[in-house]
Design a protein around this motif. Structure first.
Motif, PDB file in Angstrom:
ATOM      1  N   SER A  30       0.816  -1.217   0.000  1.00 33.24           N
ATOM      2  CA  SER A  30       0.000   0.000   0.000  1.00 33.24           C
ATOM      3  C   SER A  30       0.848   1.264   0.000  1.00 33.24           C
ATOM      4  N   GLY A  31       2.114   1.148   0.378  1.00 33.26           N
ATOM      5  CA  GLY A  31       3.007   2.310   0.295  1.00 33.26           C
ATOM      6  C   GLY A  31       3.212   2.733  -1.149  1.00 33.26           C
ATOM      7  N   ALA A  32       3.130   1.764  -2.073  1.00 35.99           N
ATOM      8  CA  ALA A  32       3.252   2.089  -3.504  1.00 35.99           C
ATOM      9  C   ALA A  32       1.914   2.575  -4.024  1.00 35.99           C
ATOM     10  N   SER A  92      -2.080  16.176 -10.211  1.00 37.90           N
ATOM     11  CA  SER A  92      -2.224  14.786 -10.646  1.00 37.90           C
ATOM     12  C   SER A  92      -1.582  13.827  -9.645  1.00 37.90           C
ATOM     13  N   GLY A  93      -0.974  14.349  -8.598  1.00 37.70           N
ATOM     14  CA  GLY A  93      -0.356  13.492  -7.588  1.00 37.70           C
ATOM     15  C   GLY A  93       0.699  14.280  -6.833  1.00 37.70           C
ATOM     16  N   ALA A  94       1.355  13.620  -5.912  1.00 34.95           N
ATOM     17  CA  ALA A  94       2.348  14.302  -5.077  1.00 34.95           C
ATOM     18  C   ALA A  94       3.515  14.825  -5.911  1.00 34.95           C
ATOM     19  N   THR A  95       3.953  14.036  -6.886  1.00 44.24           N
ATOM     20  CA  THR A  95       5.075  14.460  -7.726  1.00 44.24           C
ATOM     21  C   THR A  95       4.714  15.763  -8.436  1.00 44.24           C
ATOM     22  N   ALA A  96       3.506  15.816  -8.984  1.00 40.74           N
ATOM     23  CA  ALA A  96       3.059  17.026  -9.678  1.00 40.74           C
ATOM     24  C   ALA A  96       2.962  18.193  -8.690  1.00 40.74           C
ATOM     25  N   GLU A 145      14.526  11.610   1.636  1.00 40.64           N
ATOM     26  CA  GLU A 145      13.474  11.998   0.683  1.00 40.64           C
ATOM     27  C   GLU A 145      13.196  10.907  -0.343  1.00 40.64           C
ATOM     28  N   HIS A 146      11.938  10.810  -0.727  1.00 40.67           N
ATOM     29  CA  HIS A 146      11.554  10.195  -1.992  1.00 40.67           C
ATOM     30  C   HIS A 146      12.108  11.122  -3.082  1.00 40.67           C
ATOM     31  N   HIS A 147      12.517  10.562  -4.209  1.00 40.84           N
ATOM     32  CA  HIS A 147      13.098  11.401  -5.271  1.00 40.84           C
ATOM     33  C   HIS A 147      12.170  12.545  -5.671  1.00 40.84           C
ATOM     34  N   ALA A 148      10.857  12.359  -5.476  1.00 40.55           N
ATOM     35  CA  ALA A 148       9.897  13.403  -5.856  1.00 40.55           C
ATOM     36  C   ALA A 148      10.040  14.653  -4.994  1.00 40.55           C
ATOM     37  N   ASN A 149      10.608  14.507  -3.804  1.00 41.91           N
ATOM     38  CA  ASN A 149      10.819  15.673  -2.939  1.00 41.91           C
ATOM     39  C   ASN A 149      12.313  16.019  -2.865  1.00 41.91           C
ATOM     40  N   SER A 197       8.748   8.948   6.015  1.00 42.18           N
ATOM     41  CA  SER A 197       9.545   8.438   4.894  1.00 42.18           C
ATOM     42  C   SER A 197       8.918   7.163   4.361  1.00 42.18           C
ATOM     43  N   ASN A 198       8.946   6.999   3.043  1.00 37.67           N
ATOM     44  CA  ASN A 198       8.362   5.799   2.437  1.00 37.67           C
ATOM     45  C   ASN A 198       9.269   4.579   2.569  1.00 37.67           C
ATOM     46  N   VAL A 199      10.421   4.739   3.224  1.00 37.42           N
ATOM     47  CA  VAL A 199      11.317   3.608   3.463  1.00 37.42           C
ATOM     48  C   VAL A 199      11.432   3.318   4.962  1.00 37.42           C
ATOM     49  N   MET A 222       5.796  20.080   2.984  1.00 34.25           N
ATOM     50  CA  MET A 222       5.759  18.735   3.570  1.00 34.25           C
ATOM     51  C   MET A 222       5.194  17.718   2.572  1.00 34.25           C
ATOM     52  N   ASP A 223       5.894  16.608   2.458  1.00 37.67           N
ATOM     53  CA  ASP A 223       5.436  15.496   1.643  1.00 37.67           C
ATOM     54  C   ASP A 223       4.621  14.576   2.560  1.00 37.67           C
ATOM     55  N   ALA A 224       3.291  14.648   2.395  1.00 38.33           N
ATOM     56  CA  ALA A 224       2.400  13.890   3.283  1.00 38.33           C
ATOM     57  C   ALA A 224       1.865  12.613   2.625  1.00 38.33           C
ATOM     58  N   CYS A 225       2.566  12.168   1.578  1.00 35.74           N
ATOM     59  CA  CYS A 225       2.137  10.959   0.847  1.00 35.74           C
ATOM     60  C   CYS A 225       1.918   9.746   1.740  1.00 35.74           C
ATOM     61  N   GLN A 226       2.858   9.538   2.669  1.00 35.73           N
ATOM     62  CA  GLN A 226       2.810   8.318   3.477  1.00 35.73           C
ATOM     63  C   GLN A 226       2.174   8.565   4.840  1.00 35.73           C
ATOM     64  N   SER A 227       1.666   9.765   5.072  1.00 33.81           N
ATOM     65  CA  SER A 227       0.968  10.002   6.339  1.00 33.81           C
ATOM     66  C   SER A 227      -0.530  10.203   6.119  1.00 33.81           C
ATOM     67  N   PHE A 245      -0.110  15.395  -1.206  1.00 33.58           N
ATOM     68  CA  PHE A 245      -0.441  13.973  -1.022  1.00 33.58           C
ATOM     69  C   PHE A 245      -0.984  13.412  -2.328  1.00 33.58           C
ATOM     70  N   SER A 246      -0.984  12.090  -2.451  1.00 35.10           N
ATOM     71  CA  SER A 246      -1.433  11.395  -3.663  1.00 35.10           C
ATOM     72  C   SER A 246      -2.713  10.623  -3.391  1.00 35.10           C
ATOM     73  N   GLY A 247      -3.694  10.765  -4.274  1.00 35.69           N
ATOM     74  CA  GLY A 247      -4.964  10.076  -4.107  1.00 35.69           C
ATOM     75  C   GLY A 247      -4.850   8.561  -4.137  1.00 35.69           C
ATOM     76  N   HIS A 248      -4.024   8.062  -5.055  1.00 37.49           N
ATOM     77  CA  HIS A 248      -3.985   6.601  -5.241  1.00 37.49           C
ATOM     78  C   HIS A 248      -3.392   5.862  -4.045  1.00 37.49           C
ATOM     79  N   LYS A 249      -2.687   6.570  -3.166  1.00 38.63           N
ATOM     80  CA  LYS A 249      -2.137   5.926  -1.967  1.00 38.63           C
ATOM     81  C   LYS A 249      -3.122   5.962  -0.807  1.00 38.63           C
ATOM     82  N   MET A 250      -4.214   6.714  -0.976  1.00 38.45           N
ATOM     83  CA  MET A 250      -5.187   6.850   0.125  1.00 38.45           C
ATOM     84  C   MET A 250      -6.563   6.355  -0.303  1.00 38.45           C
TER      85      MET A 250
HETATM   86  N1  PMP Z   1       6.642  11.001  -1.740  1.00 40.79           N
HETATM   87  C1  PMP Z   1       6.567   9.835  -1.100  1.00 40.79           C
HETATM   88  C2  PMP Z   1       7.021   9.752   0.329  1.00 40.79           C
HETATM   89  C3  PMP Z   1       6.076   8.712  -1.759  1.00 40.79           C
HETATM   90  O1  PMP Z   1       6.006   7.546  -1.108  1.00 40.79           O
HETATM   91  C4  PMP Z   1       5.654   8.834  -3.102  1.00 40.79           C
HETATM   92  C5  PMP Z   1       5.140   7.630  -3.872  1.00 40.79           C
HETATM   93  N2  PMP Z   1       5.951   6.476  -3.741  1.00 40.79           N
HETATM   94  C6  PMP Z   1       5.742  10.074  -3.722  1.00 40.79           C
HETATM   95  C7  PMP Z   1       6.236  11.136  -3.013  1.00 40.79           C
HETATM   96  C8  PMP Z   1       5.307  10.286  -5.132  1.00 40.79           C
HETATM   97  O2  PMP Z   1       3.953  10.088  -5.260  1.00 40.79           O
HETATM   98  P1  PMP Z   1       3.290   9.978  -6.704  1.00 40.79           P
HETATM   99  O3  PMP Z   1       4.089   8.960  -7.453  1.00 40.79           O
HETATM  100  O4  PMP Z   1       1.911   9.502  -6.431  1.00 40.79           O
HETATM  101  O5  PMP Z   1       3.339  11.316  -7.323  1.00 40.79           O
END
Ligand code: PMP
Length: 438
Positions: A30-32, A92-96, A145-149, A197-199, A222-227, A245-250
């Motif tokens: 579910s983290g993915a 469109s998601g956290a990355t965007a 960080e996730h590479h997106a942040n 952190s997602n790890v 703040m990257d709240a994807c995993q919270s 935050f990303s919809g598909h993770k919640m």
């Molecule tokens: N930040 C964290 C902590 C994540 O876990 C993820 C998704 N693995 C992202 C950012 C990026 O989210 P998305 O791919 O949905 O844009």
């Protein structure tokens, strides 16, 4: 807090009733991305079946109904994180969302786009100038960080001459707050960090980080994807300026996410993407932009996705985020204890007493993460393997890949037990023996 009834919740997710490789599916990825409850699937299908039309334009009945549903969705998702509807920008998601912020700050820095978009005023002017970065200014991120942040900030630094610095993590995965206190200072303009952190799965001391940033007058992101999917969130109360935050993770659809912004911050930020739906008046030479959130929503809106995400937020609120968190903490403890007792397993971020979500990444001594993942998959257990878009963090622990098991509201203690039983067989299957418990 009434406890979550995991078996009932699980039954709301049609995909969890499927078999994978002849086994009951144990979904621990579910983290993915999370699975979707029937309520979310139905919300999207109902909208597409009965209402579907473009919003904020067109005078016909379905367009008006779609607009109401779309803006109701904004209110529901904003409310889920404690915010007002105007404080929620659809992305469109956290990355965007993170790229939106970094590019917007870049625009504020070089003055290519002011918040009024007049060709005559394209320099760091007016309110946007508050966010302008210049050579020598500092952007602070964490080592976790996730590479997106991370990469959007590398790019922003490269464009503006700002310097990117990072807060290290201790061996146990916790953030080095003493280092943060000395790093964050007069030159700091932006502090970006993950809530979780997602790890590592550790809930970071974000109130402390926000306090340090506030004292330095820096913008917090703040990257709240995993919270957001796993614990109660009140972003205004936290005092953070911007959060994604990303919809598909919640439990929601793909292609939708949220950017929360404090009202005065969104008000002064220039747009990133420009085009339709974000303007008031346009001439051949210049344009005036709408206030937030529309200023940041160029183009045709992701309507069915927003409605699906609102259904997800309502579903989670039905469970209650306190109950969801308590449930996942219980699963996380059961999993952590089990993994610690298996020889040759090294957990990342196993910090004593840390507040966590239901996520553990680990190394299996002598077995490549991909082999371990395939072994588990053959038994119907879905986990993620690899660097999880966090290469610098893996490097810091001397690893290139780990196995990550992550939970959501629909996981049961039985899922954890099936998983632990399988993990305990990995090393002997691959002919590796010995090793000690962590
Ligand atoms: N930040 C964290 C902590 C994540 O876990 C993820 C998704 N693995 C992202 C950012 C990026 O989210 P998305 O791919 O949905 O844009």
């Amino acid at each position: 807090v009434p406890a979550l009834d995991a078996a009932t919740v699980r039954a709301d997710f049609p995909l969890l009733g499927e078999e994978v490789n002849g086994h009951r599916l144990v979904y621990l990825d579910s983290g993915a991305t999370s699975q979707k409850p029937q309520a979310v699937i139905d919300a999207e299908v109902d909208f597409l079946t009965h209402t579907n039309s473009a919003v904020h334009r067109g005078a016909h009945t379905l367009a008006a109904e779609s607009t109401v549903l779309f803006e109701d969705a904004r209110e529901a998702v904003a409310g889920f994180v404690g915010a007002e509807p105007e404080q929620l920008v659809w992305t469109s998601g956290a990355t965007a969302g993170l790229n939106l912020v970094a590019y917007s700050l870049g625009n504020a820095s070089v003055g290519r786009v002011s918040i009024h978009g007049s060709a005559a005023t394209r320099q760091p002017v007016g309110a946007s100038a508050r966010f302008a970065l210049k050579p020598g200014d500092e952007i602070v991120v964490t080592e976790a960080e996730h590479h997106a942040n991370l990469i959007p900030w590398q790019e922003l630094a490269a464009r503006t001459g700002a310097v990117l610095r990072h807060i290290p993590v201790h061996d146990d995965g916790t953030l080095d707050l003493a280092a943060a206190a000395s790093l964050i200072g007069d030159r700091t303009r932006v502090v970006a960090f993950p809530h979780v952190s997602n790890v590592l799965g550790i809930v970071n001391p974000v109130a402390e980080l926000i306090g340090l940033a506030r004292d330095a007058g820096a913008l917090t992101v703040m990257d709240a994807c995993q919270s957001a999917p796993h614990l109660p969130l009140d972003l205004p109360a936290l005092g953070v300026h911007l959060a994604v935050f990303s919809g598909h993770k919640m439990l929601g659809p793909y292609g939708i996410g949220g950017l929360y912004g404090r009202a005065d911050v969104l008000e002064d930020l220039p747009p990133f993407l420009t085009g339709g739906s974000m303007i008031t008046t346009v001439t051949l030479d210049e344009a005036d932009y709408l206030p937030p959130p529309q200023r940041f929503e160029a183009g045709t809106q992701p309507v069915s996705q927003a409605i699906g995400l609102a259904a997800a937020a309502r579903y989670l609120e039905g469970i209650g985020m306190e109950a969801a968190h308590a449930h996942e903490v219980a699963l996380e403890r059961r999993m952590g204890e089990g993994l610690r007792s298996i020889p040759g397993i090294r957990l990342l971020g196993d910090a004593t007493g840390a507040e966590r979500v239901g996520l553990w990444a680990f190394d299996v001594d002598g077995v490549h993460a991909h082999d371990a993942g395939q072994f588990l998959d053959a038994r119907g257990i879905a986990v993620r393997v690899g660097h999880h878009c966090a290469q610098p963090l893996h490097r810091r622990f001397g690893l290139t890949a780990t196995v990550r098991a992550s939970t959501s509201v629909y996981n049961t203690p039985e899922d954890v037990d099936i998983f632990l039983d399988a993990v305990s067989g990995i090393r002997s299957f691959f002919g590796v023996s010995g090793g000690t418990t962590a």
